[in-house]
Design a protein around this motif. Structure first.
Motif, PDB file in Angstrom:
ATOM      1  N   GLY A 114       0.795  -1.220   0.000  1.00 35.14           N
ATOM      2  CA  GLY A 114       0.000   0.000   0.000  1.00 35.14           C
ATOM      3  C   GLY A 114       0.828   1.271   0.000  1.00 35.14           C
ATOM      4  O   GLY A 114       0.292   2.366  -0.209  1.00 35.14           O
ATOM      5  N   GLY A 115       2.124   1.122   0.243  1.00 35.24           N
ATOM      6  CA  GLY A 115       3.002   2.282   0.306  1.00 35.24           C
ATOM      7  C   GLY A 115       3.529   2.707  -1.051  1.00 35.24           C
ATOM      8  O   GLY A 115       3.107   2.193  -2.096  1.00 35.24           O
ATOM      9  N   SER A 116       4.466   3.655  -1.026  1.00 37.44           N
ATOM     10  CA  SER A 116       5.003   4.244  -2.251  1.00 37.44           C
ATOM     11  C   SER A 116       6.515   4.306  -2.210  1.00 37.44           C
ATOM     12  O   SER A 116       7.121   4.398  -1.139  1.00 37.44           O
ATOM     13  N   LEU A 117       7.107   4.250  -3.399  1.00 39.12           N
ATOM     14  CA  LEU A 117       8.535   4.464  -3.590  1.00 39.12           C
ATOM     15  C   LEU A 117       8.721   5.218  -4.899  1.00 39.12           C
ATOM     16  O   LEU A 117       7.899   5.101  -5.810  1.00 39.12           O
ATOM     17  N   ARG A 118       9.831   5.939  -4.988  1.00 41.72           N
ATOM     18  CA  ARG A 118      10.178   6.629  -6.228  1.00 41.72           C
ATOM     19  C   ARG A 118      11.585   6.243  -6.633  1.00 41.72           C
ATOM     20  O   ARG A 118      12.525   6.447  -5.866  1.00 41.72           O
ATOM     21  N   LEU A 119      11.701   5.683  -7.817  1.00 37.46           N
ATOM     22  CA  LEU A 119      13.000   5.309  -8.355  1.00 37.46           C
ATOM     23  C   LEU A 119      13.500   6.387  -9.321  1.00 37.46           C
ATOM     24  O   LEU A 119      12.694   7.025 -10.006  1.00 37.46           O
ATOM     25  N   SER A 120      14.809   6.551  -9.346  1.00 38.33           N
ATOM     26  CA  SER A 120      15.439   7.479 -10.284  1.00 38.33           C
ATOM     27  C   SER A 120      16.457   6.735 -11.123  1.00 38.33           C
ATOM     28  O   SER A 120      17.076   5.774 -10.657  1.00 38.33           O
ATOM     29  N   CYS A 121      16.639   7.209 -12.351  1.00 32.68           N
ATOM     30  CA  CYS A 121      17.612   6.613 -13.267  1.00 32.68           C
ATOM     31  C   CYS A 121      18.301   7.743 -14.011  1.00 32.68           C
ATOM     32  O   CYS A 121      17.645   8.480 -14.753  1.00 32.68           O
ATOM     33  N   ALA A 122      19.605   7.863 -13.826  1.00 30.23           N
ATOM     34  CA  ALA A 122      20.363   8.931 -14.464  1.00 30.23           C
ATOM     35  C   ALA A 122      21.369   8.363 -15.456  1.00 30.23           C
ATOM     36  O   ALA A 122      22.112   7.437 -15.125  1.00 30.23           O
ATOM     37  N   ALA A 123      21.396   8.929 -16.653  1.00 27.21           N
ATOM     38  CA  ALA A 123      22.360   8.531 -17.678  1.00 27.21           C
ATOM     39  C   ALA A 123      23.415   9.628 -17.807  1.00 27.21           C
ATOM     40  O   ALA A 123      23.086  10.814 -17.819  1.00 27.21           O
ATOM     41  N   SER A 124      24.676   9.208 -17.905  1.00 25.38           N
ATOM     42  CA  SER A 124      25.759  10.185 -18.016  1.00 25.38           C
ATOM     43  C   SER A 124      26.920   9.580 -18.792  1.00 25.38           C
ATOM     44  O   SER A 124      26.938   8.378 -19.071  1.00 25.38           O
ATOM     45  N   GLY A 125      27.894  10.426 -19.133  1.00 21.37           N
ATOM     46  CA  GLY A 125      29.070   9.936 -19.830  1.00 21.37           C
ATOM     47  C   GLY A 125      29.392  10.776 -21.039  1.00 21.37           C
ATOM     48  O   GLY A 125      29.199  11.995 -21.037  1.00 21.37           O
ATOM     49  N   ILE A 126      29.848  10.108 -22.094  1.00 24.86           N
ATOM     50  CA  ILE A 126      30.229  10.817 -23.312  1.00 24.86           C
ATOM     51  C   ILE A 126      29.011  11.547 -23.888  1.00 24.86           C
ATOM     52  O   ILE A 126      27.876  11.165 -23.602  1.00 24.86           O
ATOM     53  N   PRO A 127      29.199  12.565 -24.694  1.00 20.36           N
ATOM     54  CA  PRO A 127      28.042  13.262 -25.281  1.00 20.36           C
ATOM     55  C   PRO A 127      27.140  12.308 -26.068  1.00 20.36           C
ATOM     56  O   PRO A 127      27.633  11.477 -26.829  1.00 20.36           O
ATOM     57  N   PHE A 128      25.830  12.418 -25.858  1.00 25.32           N
ATOM     58  CA  PHE A 128      24.900  11.516 -26.523  1.00 25.32           C
ATOM     59  C   PHE A 128      23.536  12.172 -26.616  1.00 25.32           C
ATOM     60  O   PHE A 128      23.259  13.178 -25.956  1.00 25.32           O
ATOM     61  N   ARG A 129      22.694  11.558 -27.450  1.00 26.64           N
ATOM     62  CA  ARG A 129      21.274  11.909 -27.491  1.00 26.64           C
ATOM     63  C   ARG A 129      20.525  10.777 -26.816  1.00 26.64           C
ATOM     64  O   ARG A 129      20.692   9.615 -27.149  1.00 26.64           O
ATOM     65  N   LEU A 130      19.708  11.138 -25.849  1.00 31.09           N
ATOM     66  CA  LEU A 130      18.976  10.148 -25.080  1.00 31.09           C
ATOM     67  C   LEU A 130      17.600   9.955 -25.701  1.00 31.09           C
ATOM     68  O   LEU A 130      16.816  10.897 -25.781  1.00 31.09           O
ATOM     69  N   ASN A 131      17.322   8.759 -26.133  1.00 33.12           N
ATOM     70  CA  ASN A 131      16.014   8.458 -26.708  1.00 33.12           C
ATOM     71  C   ASN A 131      15.110   7.872 -25.634  1.00 33.12           C
ATOM     72  O   ASN A 131      14.986   8.437 -24.561  1.00 33.12           O
ATOM     73  N   ALA A 132      14.528   6.727 -25.880  1.00 30.68           N
ATOM     74  CA  ALA A 132      13.600   6.149 -24.911  1.00 30.68           C
ATOM     75  C   ALA A 132      14.322   5.657 -23.664  1.00 30.68           C
ATOM     76  O   ALA A 132      15.498   5.279 -23.709  1.00 30.68           O
ATOM     77  N   MET A 133      13.601   5.686 -22.552  1.00 35.98           N
ATOM     78  CA  MET A 133      14.089   5.106 -21.304  1.00 35.98           C
ATOM     79  C   MET A 133      13.011   4.162 -20.777  1.00 35.98           C
ATOM     80  O   MET A 133      11.817   4.406 -20.971  1.00 35.98           O
ATOM     81  N   GLY A 134      13.447   3.121 -20.133  1.00 37.88           N
ATOM     82  CA  GLY A 134      12.478   2.148 -19.642  1.00 37.88           C
ATOM     83  C   GLY A 134      12.870   1.562 -18.310  1.00 37.88           C
ATOM     84  O   GLY A 134      14.056   1.483 -17.980  1.00 37.88           O
ATOM     85  N   TRP A 135      11.871   1.183 -17.553  1.00 39.87           N
ATOM     86  CA  TRP A 135      12.071   0.464 -16.297  1.00 39.87           C
ATOM     87  C   TRP A 135      11.623  -0.982 -16.494  1.00 39.87           C
ATOM     88  O   TRP A 135      10.525  -1.240 -17.011  1.00 39.87           O
ATOM     89  N   TYR A 136      12.480  -1.888 -16.073  1.00 33.18           N
ATOM     90  CA  TYR A 136      12.198  -3.317 -16.126  1.00 33.18           C
ATOM     91  C   TYR A 136      12.346  -3.872 -14.715  1.00 33.18           C
ATOM     92  O   TYR A 136      12.956  -3.243 -13.857  1.00 33.18           O
ATOM     93  N   ARG A 137      11.801  -5.051 -14.496  1.00 31.70           N
ATOM     94  CA  ARG A 137      11.992  -5.699 -13.199  1.00 31.70           C
ATOM     95  C   ARG A 137      12.136  -7.202 -13.383  1.00 31.70           C
ATOM     96  O   ARG A 137      11.636  -7.774 -14.355  1.00 31.70           O
ATOM     97  N   GLN A 138      12.837  -7.789 -12.436  1.00 31.82           N
ATOM     98  CA  GLN A 138      13.045  -9.230 -12.462  1.00 31.82           C
ATOM     99  C   GLN A 138      12.899  -9.768 -11.054  1.00 31.82           C
ATOM    100  O   GLN A 138      13.682  -9.421 -10.164  1.00 31.82           O
TER     101      GLN A 138
END
Length: 121
Positions: free
Chosen positions: A15-39
């Motif tokens: 019943g509770g909540s969490l917030r996940l973050s995902c940061a991309a960094s490194g060489i210069p790039f264009r960031l297209n789609a991002m996705g969350w997966y779970r296993q």
């Protein structure tokens, strides 16, 4: 190289909540789609939610109405707000970033190391 780093996992009651973050960094790039997966243990990795660079979203049926994916393009960061969590949401959550490096015309997918989310019932 491009690095993808997740954060925000942990233990939460049903019943509770969490917030996940995902940061991309490194060489210069264009960031297209991002996705969350779970296993989950003994199961295959599955798509939870994805978001395009333009903000279009897609969700697994099991999380629709409870989870919200968003992104901040200026920060190359995606978020997953998880509400009304259930025991079956327990899994390692991985972020995938689709990137076009500045030196290439090809798109590549980069994975983060994963973050554990545990929902106690």
């Amino acid at each position: 190289q491009v690095q993808v780093v997740e954060s925000g996992g942990g233990l939460v009651q049903a019943g509770g909540s969490l917030r996940l973050s995902c940061a991309a960094s490194g060489i210069p790039f264009r960031l297209n789609a991002m996705g969350w997966y779970r296993q989950a243990p003994g199961k295959q990795r599955e798509l939870v939610a994805s978001i395009t660079s333009g903000g279009s979203t897609n969700y697994a049926d099991s999380v629709k109405g409870r989870f919200t994916i968003s992104r901040d393009n200026a920060k190359n960061t995606a978020y997953l707000q998880m509400n009304s969590m259930k025991a079956e949401d327990t899994a390692v959550y991985y972020c995938n970033a689709r990137v076009v490096p500045s030196y290439s015309i090809n798109e590549y997918g980069y994975w983060g190391q994963g973050t554990q989310v545990t929902v106690s019932s």
